[in-house]
Design a protein around this motif. Sequence first.
Motif, PDB file in Angstrom:
ATOM      1  N   VAL A 126      -1.340  -3.829   6.669  1.00 10.45           N
ATOM      2  CA  VAL A 126      -0.228  -4.736   6.967  1.00 10.45           C
ATOM      3  C   VAL A 126      -0.685  -5.764   8.005  1.00 10.45           C
ATOM      4  N   HIS A 127      -0.594  -7.043   7.644  1.00  5.94           N
ATOM      5  CA  HIS A 127      -0.995  -8.129   8.526  1.00  5.94           C
ATOM      6  C   HIS A 127       0.256  -8.893   8.969  1.00  5.94           C
ATOM      7  N   GLU A 128       0.429  -9.041  10.252  1.00  6.14           N
ATOM      8  CA  GLU A 128       1.564  -9.793  10.794  1.00  6.14           C
ATOM      9  C   GLU A 128       1.057 -11.104  11.383  1.00  6.14           C
ATOM     10  N   PHE A 129       1.695 -12.215  10.993  1.00  4.92           N
ATOM     11  CA  PHE A 129       1.242 -13.526  11.462  1.00  4.92           C
ATOM     12  C   PHE A 129       2.394 -14.515  11.384  1.00  4.92           C
ATOM     13  N   HIS A 130       2.643 -15.205  12.473  1.00  4.50           N
ATOM     14  CA  HIS A 130       3.647 -16.270  12.546  1.00  4.50           C
ATOM     15  C   HIS A 130       5.008 -15.835  11.986  1.00  4.50           C
ATOM     16  N   GLY A 131       5.374 -14.584  12.223  1.00  5.81           N
ATOM     17  CA  GLY A 131       6.658 -14.075  11.745  1.00  5.81           C
ATOM     18  C   GLY A 131       6.614 -13.528  10.329  1.00  5.81           C
ATOM     19  N   PHE A 132       5.517 -13.770   9.621  1.00  6.29           N
ATOM     20  CA  PHE A 132       5.360 -13.264   8.258  1.00  6.29           C
ATOM     21  C   PHE A 132       4.642 -11.917   8.288  1.00  6.29           C
ATOM     22  N   GLU A 133       4.770 -11.182   7.189  1.00  3.45           N
ATOM     23  CA  GLU A 133       4.095  -9.902   7.056  1.00  3.45           C
ATOM     24  C   GLU A 133       3.507  -9.797   5.648  1.00  3.45           C
ATOM     25  N   LEU A 134       2.210  -9.546   5.578  1.00  4.57           N
ATOM     26  CA  LEU A 134       1.519  -9.366   4.296  1.00  4.57           C
ATOM     27  C   LEU A 134       1.000  -7.940   4.221  1.00  4.57           C
ATOM     28  N   ASP A 135       1.370  -7.240   3.169  1.00  8.72           N
ATOM     29  CA  ASP A 135       0.900  -5.873   2.932  1.00  8.72           C
ATOM     30  C   ASP A 135      -0.095  -5.925   1.782  1.00  8.72           C
TER      31      ASP A 135
END
Length: 224
Positions: A126-135
């Motif tokens: 899980v990557h969190e960046f600029h308020g977004f989350e990519l799993d």
Amino acid sequence: MHVLVVEDEAGLAAELMHFLKQEHYKCDWACNGEDASEKIAVNRYDFILLDLGLPDYDGLDLLQEARETEYEPAVIILTARGELEDRVKGLGLGADDYLPKPFSLLELKARMQAVSRRKFQVKSSVHEFHGFELDSTARTVSYKGQNISLTKKEFDLLHYMLLHKNRIMTRLQLTEHIWGNILEDDYDSNYIDVHIKNLRKKLSAHAPTDWIETVRGVGYRLTL
């Protein structure tokens, strides 16, 4: 991730390719050393799964060629040659891991994930960046809990840029990641610009996307 499978046993190669494609890897196959050497020279791979026992080439020489490329792919040696000397030589030349045959495909997947975590310094799927989350495991993107629908190529593009955050990625590098072997596939470099435009549009519906930077005349950069 873009993977080159270097394996002269067609049955095993087909099994590996089928499994990896199910796991959302982009795969090329080289059945001998000469073919592998050419592919390594003209394509940018994230991973090379390398059999040492090739009929026309010493696999350790291929490993050396891979290490001399500018992009330094991760290399896992897959071989029935289990002698300690071969293992030591391979690791000494820069192989990231060594898996003797026969092996479990699930173990191969686990080792590839472990190498990826070391190479890209990723501690979680899980990557969190600029308020977004990519799993990367579930292959989902969301913003503050709200799911964002991306196409496969849009997801792969975002994930790849995220792994290479703060680095300029050329259009050629991004194209090779999305389409694989550009010498064999029908592609248009403008497709990358179209995908970036669509990606920005979908993400900007939730928050500004100025962190996806255009590097004029070169490509793009994702900044964190």
